[in-house]
Motif scaffolding. Structure first.
Motif, PDB file in Angstrom:
ATOM      1  N   LEU A  61       0.831  -1.208   0.000  1.00 40.77           N
ATOM      2  CA  LEU A  61       0.000   0.000   0.000  1.00 40.77           C
ATOM      3  C   LEU A  61       0.863   1.255   0.000  1.00 40.77           C
ATOM      4  O   LEU A  61       0.594   2.221  -0.744  1.00 40.77           O
ATOM      5  CB  LEU A  61      -0.919  -0.007   1.216  1.00 40.77           C
ATOM      6  N   ALA A  62       1.925   1.270   0.821  1.00 39.90           N
ATOM      7  CA  ALA A  62       2.822   2.417   0.867  1.00 39.90           C
ATOM      8  C   ALA A  62       3.545   2.598  -0.467  1.00 39.90           C
ATOM      9  O   ALA A  62       3.724   3.725  -0.944  1.00 39.90           O
ATOM     10  CB  ALA A  62       3.832   2.250   1.996  1.00 39.90           C
ATOM     11  N   ASN A  63       3.966   1.471  -1.072  1.00 42.34           N
ATOM     12  CA  ASN A  63       4.606   1.545  -2.385  1.00 42.34           C
ATOM     13  C   ASN A  63       3.641   2.111  -3.427  1.00 42.34           C
ATOM     14  O   ASN A  63       4.029   2.928  -4.269  1.00 42.34           O
ATOM     15  CB  ASN A  63       5.077   0.148  -2.792  1.00 42.34           C
ATOM     16  N   PHE A  64       2.398   1.684  -3.365  1.00 41.46           N
ATOM     17  CA  PHE A  64       1.370   2.218  -4.269  1.00 41.46           C
ATOM     18  C   PHE A  64       1.250   3.730  -4.106  1.00 41.46           C
ATOM     19  O   PHE A  64       1.147   4.475  -5.090  1.00 41.46           O
ATOM     20  CB  PHE A  64       0.033   1.541  -3.973  1.00 41.46           C
ATOM     21  N   LEU A  65       1.255   4.205  -2.855  1.00 40.19           N
ATOM     22  CA  LEU A  65       1.105   5.639  -2.596  1.00 40.19           C
ATOM     23  C   LEU A  65       2.295   6.420  -3.135  1.00 40.19           C
ATOM     24  O   LEU A  65       2.133   7.515  -3.705  1.00 40.19           O
ATOM     25  CB  LEU A  65       0.941   5.870  -1.091  1.00 40.19           C
ATOM     26  N   VAL A  66       3.508   5.864  -2.980  1.00 43.76           N
ATOM     27  CA  VAL A  66       4.701   6.539  -3.512  1.00 43.76           C
ATOM     28  C   VAL A  66       4.624   6.652  -5.032  1.00 43.76           C
ATOM     29  O   VAL A  66       4.848   7.722  -5.614  1.00 43.76           O
ATOM     30  CB  VAL A  66       5.982   5.784  -3.090  1.00 43.76           C
ATOM     31  N   VAL A  67       4.305   5.539  -5.685  1.00 44.26           N
ATOM     32  CA  VAL A  67       4.216   5.541  -7.146  1.00 44.26           C
ATOM     33  C   VAL A  67       3.068   6.437  -7.607  1.00 44.26           C
ATOM     34  O   VAL A  67       3.177   7.153  -8.603  1.00 44.26           O
ATOM     35  CB  VAL A  67       4.029   4.098  -7.660  1.00 44.26           C
ATOM     36  N   PHE A  68       1.952   6.404  -6.878  1.00 40.95           N
ATOM     37  CA  PHE A  68       0.788   7.231  -7.199  1.00 40.95           C
ATOM     38  C   PHE A  68       1.149   8.713  -7.200  1.00 40.95           C
ATOM     39  O   PHE A  68       0.776   9.463  -8.118  1.00 40.95           O
ATOM     40  CB  PHE A  68      -0.314   6.946  -6.180  1.00 40.95           C
ATOM     41  N   ALA A 161      14.011  14.387  -4.494  1.00 44.65           N
ATOM     42  CA  ALA A 161      12.810  13.743  -3.960  1.00 44.65           C
ATOM     43  C   ALA A 161      12.496  12.456  -4.715  1.00 44.65           C
ATOM     44  O   ALA A 161      12.138  11.430  -4.108  1.00 44.65           O
ATOM     45  CB  ALA A 161      11.628  14.708  -4.047  1.00 44.65           C
ATOM     46  N   TYR A 162      12.651  12.493  -6.017  1.00 46.30           N
ATOM     47  CA  TYR A 162      12.391  11.319  -6.864  1.00 46.30           C
ATOM     48  C   TYR A 162      13.351  10.184  -6.495  1.00 46.30           C
ATOM     49  O   TYR A 162      12.948   9.025  -6.324  1.00 46.30           O
ATOM     50  CB  TYR A 162      12.560  11.742  -8.321  1.00 46.30           C
ATOM     51  N   GLY A 163      14.629  10.510  -6.344  1.00 44.00           N
ATOM     52  CA  GLY A 163      15.625   9.495  -6.017  1.00 44.00           C
ATOM     53  C   GLY A 163      15.488   8.945  -4.614  1.00 44.00           C
ATOM     54  O   GLY A 163      15.762   7.763  -4.365  1.00 44.00           O
ATOM     55  N   PHE A 164      15.044   9.776  -3.672  1.00 52.81           N
ATOM     56  CA  PHE A 164      14.892   9.349  -2.281  1.00 52.81           C
ATOM     57  C   PHE A 164      13.659   8.474  -2.065  1.00 52.81           C
ATOM     58  O   PHE A 164      13.561   7.804  -1.028  1.00 52.81           O
ATOM     59  CB  PHE A 164      14.792  10.572  -1.362  1.00 52.81           C
ATOM     60  N   SER A 165      12.720   8.487  -2.997  1.00 56.78           N
ATOM     61  CA  SER A 165      11.452   7.782  -2.774  1.00 56.78           C
ATOM     62  C   SER A 165      11.273   6.566  -3.667  1.00 56.78           C
ATOM     63  O   SER A 165      10.966   5.471  -3.174  1.00 56.78           O
ATOM     64  CB  SER A 165      10.276   8.753  -2.988  1.00 56.78           C
ATOM     65  N   TYR A 166      11.467   6.706  -4.970  1.00 59.77           N
ATOM     66  CA  TYR A 166      11.069   5.653  -5.914  1.00 59.77           C
ATOM     67  C   TYR A 166      11.914   4.383  -5.761  1.00 59.77           C
ATOM     68  O   TYR A 166      11.378   3.291  -5.542  1.00 59.77           O
ATOM     69  CB  TYR A 166      11.156   6.179  -7.347  1.00 59.77           C
ATOM     70  N   GLY A 167      13.236   4.515  -5.862  1.00 58.18           N
ATOM     71  CA  GLY A 167      14.111   3.347  -5.754  1.00 58.18           C
ATOM     72  C   GLY A 167      13.993   2.628  -4.421  1.00 58.18           C
ATOM     73  O   GLY A 167      13.803   1.410  -4.378  1.00 58.18           O
ATOM     74  N   PRO A 168      14.099   3.336  -3.293  1.00 58.90           N
ATOM     75  CA  PRO A 168      13.940   2.669  -1.994  1.00 58.90           C
ATOM     76  C   PRO A 168      12.593   1.971  -1.824  1.00 58.90           C
ATOM     77  O   PRO A 168      12.520   0.899  -1.213  1.00 58.90           O
ATOM     78  CB  PRO A 168      14.095   3.823  -0.998  1.00 58.90           C
ATOM     79  N   ALA A 169      11.518   2.561  -2.354  1.00 56.44           N
ATOM     80  CA  ALA A 169      10.211   1.916  -2.241  1.00 56.44           C
ATOM     81  C   ALA A 169      10.185   0.589  -2.995  1.00 56.44           C
ATOM     82  O   ALA A 169       9.594  -0.392  -2.527  1.00 56.44           O
ATOM     83  CB  ALA A 169       9.116   2.849  -2.777  1.00 56.44           C
ATOM     84  N   LEU A 170      10.827   0.538  -4.165  1.00 51.93           N
ATOM     85  CA  LEU A 170      10.870  -0.709  -4.926  1.00 51.93           C
ATOM     86  C   LEU A 170      11.718  -1.767  -4.214  1.00 51.93           C
ATOM     87  O   LEU A 170      11.381  -2.954  -4.222  1.00 51.93           O
ATOM     88  CB  LEU A 170      11.438  -0.443  -6.327  1.00 51.93           C
ATOM     89  N   VAL A 171      12.809  -1.332  -3.604  1.00 54.65           N
ATOM     90  CA  VAL A 171      13.699  -2.275  -2.918  1.00 54.65           C
ATOM     91  C   VAL A 171      12.993  -2.922  -1.737  1.00 54.65           C
ATOM     92  O   VAL A 171      13.028  -4.151  -1.563  1.00 54.65           O
ATOM     93  CB  VAL A 171      14.989  -1.563  -2.470  1.00 54.65           C
ATOM     94  N   PHE A 442       7.530  -0.780 -16.335  1.00 51.21           N
ATOM     95  CA  PHE A 442       7.643  -0.298 -14.964  1.00 51.21           C
ATOM     96  C   PHE A 442       7.042  -1.291 -13.978  1.00 51.21           C
ATOM     97  O   PHE A 442       7.511  -1.409 -12.849  1.00 51.21           O
ATOM     98  CB  PHE A 442       6.956   1.059 -14.818  1.00 51.21           C
ATOM     99  N   GLY A 443       6.002  -1.995 -14.381  1.00 52.25           N
ATOM    100  CA  GLY A 443       5.368  -2.923 -13.475  1.00 52.25           C
ATOM    101  C   GLY A 443       6.167  -4.183 -13.217  1.00 52.25           C
ATOM    102  O   GLY A 443       6.049  -4.783 -12.149  1.00 52.25           O
ATOM    103  N   LEU A 444       7.014  -4.578 -14.173  1.00 52.66           N
ATOM    104  CA  LEU A 444       7.676  -5.872 -14.074  1.00 52.66           C
ATOM    105  C   LEU A 444       9.195  -5.814 -13.917  1.00 52.66           C
ATOM    106  O   LEU A 444       9.801  -6.817 -13.545  1.00 52.66           O
ATOM    107  CB  LEU A 444       7.346  -6.712 -15.319  1.00 52.66           C
ATOM    108  N   PHE A 445       9.830  -4.681 -14.196  1.00 55.89           N
ATOM    109  CA  PHE A 445      11.286  -4.703 -14.167  1.00 55.89           C
ATOM    110  C   PHE A 445      11.879  -4.995 -12.777  1.00 55.89           C
ATOM    111  O   PHE A 445      12.943  -5.628 -12.689  1.00 55.89           O
ATOM    112  CB  PHE A 445      11.868  -3.406 -14.761  1.00 55.89           C
ATOM    113  N   PRO A 446      11.245  -4.588 -11.641  1.00 55.11           N
ATOM    114  CA  PRO A 446      11.830  -4.994 -10.353  1.00 55.11           C
ATOM    115  C   PRO A 446      11.852  -6.512 -10.176  1.00 55.11           C
ATOM    116  O   PRO A 446      12.835  -7.078  -9.690  1.00 55.11           O
ATOM    117  CB  PRO A 446      10.926  -4.316  -9.324  1.00 55.11           C
ATOM    118  N   ALA A 447      10.755  -7.186 -10.584  1.00 55.56           N
ATOM    119  CA  ALA A 447      10.715  -8.645 -10.463  1.00 55.56           C
ATOM    120  C   ALA A 447      11.702  -9.309 -11.413  1.00 55.56           C
ATOM    121  O   ALA A 447      12.323 -10.322 -11.074  1.00 55.56           O
ATOM    122  CB  ALA A 447       9.297  -9.150 -10.746  1.00 55.56           C
ATOM    123  N   VAL A 448      11.885  -8.736 -12.604  1.00 60.16           N
ATOM    124  CA  VAL A 448      12.854  -9.284 -13.564  1.00 60.16           C
ATOM    125  C   VAL A 448      14.275  -9.141 -13.025  1.00 60.16           C
ATOM    126  O   VAL A 448      15.111 -10.042 -13.176  1.00 60.16           O
ATOM    127  CB  VAL A 448      12.710  -8.583 -14.929  1.00 60.16           C
TER     128      VAL A 448
END
Length: 528
Positions: A61-68, A161-171, A442-448
């Motif tokens: 849910l938190a990851n969804f909010l960050v991406v949203f 802000a983009y770098g501090f939020s998006y990558g860490p949320a995916l990790v 974007f939806g699948l590259f973290p899993a790949v």
């Protein structure tokens, strides 16, 4: 990752005491208590972490909010793109320069946060801080008097802000999910779809009532919700510490404001010894380490540390810092080396097309309301795409990397026909195609990435991935703006984006060759 794979493998064959645990790095003869030091206590700690269950869904849910908030608003930035051009009577290249700097700053900040930064503060801290940076960026944009100041606001500050939020949320999402990682990535990425669907009409209504500057102030306030998302990002170490505490271990708490850590007393003692050795290693022309009284197992730890930190000056310090920034060991992986040009090229079209659709539509004299509707069509199609891709992954219709490859090629081919999209109806067709296929990456590259490098290397792989994506965007942004200013249309820009998408998708079809090469390298290392 291999440890978790072993557990799953064993659960299928039985749970007796002599169950064999196999991985590519084990001989196949180890029992539960012998496998690489794996014992019942370790197994209990693994089970204490809510993988694929419990708080993992709050992380989703938190990851969804960050991406949203972050990617959803960026998908709608095309509306601001056209407004900035009208407000300041500025060429497209002046705005794309700010976007280029944003991607450079995003790449560098992601690299720092996912490697060195992870040792300084938690992912929760960085995401909370990103909310304040994002809000500040939009507030500064609301008071600027020249478009060149976008370099500071949207280029530098929002890039951080983009770098501090998006990558860490995916990790952290990848760490909380294992079996359901692909589905979780797709569901979390639906934030882009909802953002593209919800924000365009809101932005248009705000522009009609408050103008450009008032809208930027409101949007800045909305980005403060990143702090809420960050507060939900409970570190996975929380469960490991709680498990150790329940086993009767002594826990030491060290708190320095946001930067709080929890560690065992034994671990603290070892870290203090290593710290002394590291301090010595940073001295000029150091040849001998400090003498430390040690007993038992610590003695061997310190002796190993002496060997690894024996140095000859600042050269060693620089090399250690470089190794912390970039995990060069990942580059030995043939599959990841194949992935580098894919992410470099794919990001150009996957990000830029939705940004360039609104200004291209404005050049065709399409009304503002219809331009907003085009962006909403992208978001609605994107949402349908996420549901379909999650279903395809669940049914295991095709490998995730092949699904990305097909989607990239279809999106690239559709972009090559930009000269045929001359009115609202035809541009709606482009919006549907891009919404369905353009966001699959974007939806699948973290899993790949996890499939290619393993969960234990995901932070380093994600950092390099973000760096290459940033380089791709920073190089392409001024070129795309220059092509528009030179030719007077966005046709050449779309041709370039289509070419990069087709090229990146084609590379992914070479995966069997690189997979075979990886298997051969693992076999060689096992024999040696």
């Amino acid at each position: 990752m291999h440890r978790l794979c072993c557990i799953k493998f064993a659960s299928r064959e039985g749970s007796s005491e002599n169950t064999t645990y196999r991985t590519p790095y084990c001989t196949g003869r180890e029992t539960r208590s012998e496998w690489c030091g794996f014992d019942e206590k370790t197994m209990k700690r693994e089970n204490a972490v809510p993988i694929d269950r419990g708080w993992a869904w709050m992380i989703l849910l938190a990851n969804f909010l960050v991406v949203f908030l972050v990617i959803g608003f960026m998908s709608s930035f095309g509306i601001f793109f056209a407004e900035f051009m009208s407000e300041f009577n500025a060429p497209a290249s002046s705005i794309t320069i700010a976007l280029s700097l944003q991607t450079v700053v995003f790449s560098l900040s992601s690299l720092l946060v996912l490697n060195i930064g992870s040792r300084v503060a938690s992912i929760r801290t960085y995401i909370i801080v990103s909310g304040f940076f994002a809000c500040s960026a939009y507030l500064i944009s609301a008071v600027i008097t020249d478009v060149s100041y976008l370099v500071l606001s949207h280029g530098l500050i929002f890039g951080i802000a983009y770098g501090f939020s998006y990558g860490p949320a995916l990790v952290i999402l990848g760490r909380y999910f294992d079996k359901k990682r692909g589905i979780a990535s797709s569901l979390g990425n639906t934030g882009v779809s909802f953002g593209s669907l919800v924000f365009p009409p809101i932005i248009r209504a705000l522009l009609n009532h408050y103008g450009l500057r008032g809208t930027l102030v409101v949007v800045g306030g909305i980005h403060l919700h990143l702090c809420v998302a960050g507060a939900l990002m409970r570190p996975i170490e929380f469960y490991e510490v709680r498990q150790r505490n329940s086993e009767g271990h002594s826990i030491e708490m060290t708190s320095i404001g946001f930067w709080s850590t929890t560690q065992d007393t034994e671990s603290s003692r070892k870290n203090s010894l290593t710290s002394k050795i590291n301090t010595c290693s940073m001295k000029e022309n150091c040849t001998e380490t400090e003498q430390t009284d040690v007993t038992g197992d610590n003695k061997s730890d310190v002796s190993k540390s002496k060997e690894s930190f024996h140095c000859t000056g600042n050269e060693r310090v620089g090399r250690n810092l470089c190794n912390k920034l970039i995990d060069f060991k990942i580059l030995r992986n043939p599959l990841f080396r194949m992935w580098i040009p894919v992410c470099f090229l794919a990001i150009i079209g996957c990000v830029q097309i939705v940004i360039f659709i609104p200004p291209h539509a404005k050049d065709l004299h399409i009304s503002d309301n219809n331009i907003t509707l085009l962006v909403m069509i992208v978001g609605a199609s994107n949402l349908i795409s996420k549901i379909l891709s999650a279903f395809l992954i669940y049914c295991n219709v095709m490998p995730k990397h092949q699904l990305i490859a097909v989607s990239l090629i279809i999106t690239g081919v559709s972009s090559m026909f930009i000269s045929f999209y001359t009115d609202f109806l035809t541009l709606s067709i482009l919006s549907v195609i891009f919404g369905v296929f353009g966001s699959v990456y974007f939806g699948l590259f973290p899993a790949v990435l996890v499939d290619f490098v393993g969960l234990e290397h995901i932070s380093g792989a994600m950092a390099i991935n973000m760096l290459m994506q940033g380089l791709g965007l920073s190089i392409s942004n001024p070129i795309l703006g220059f092509l528009r200013d030179t030719t007077g249309t966005f046709h050449a820009s779309f041709y370039l984006m289509g070419t990069t998408l087709i090229g990146s998708g084609s590379i992914l079809f070479l995966e069997p060759l690189f997979r075979k090469k990886e298997s051969l390298s693992i076999g060689t290392e096992t024999l040696t």
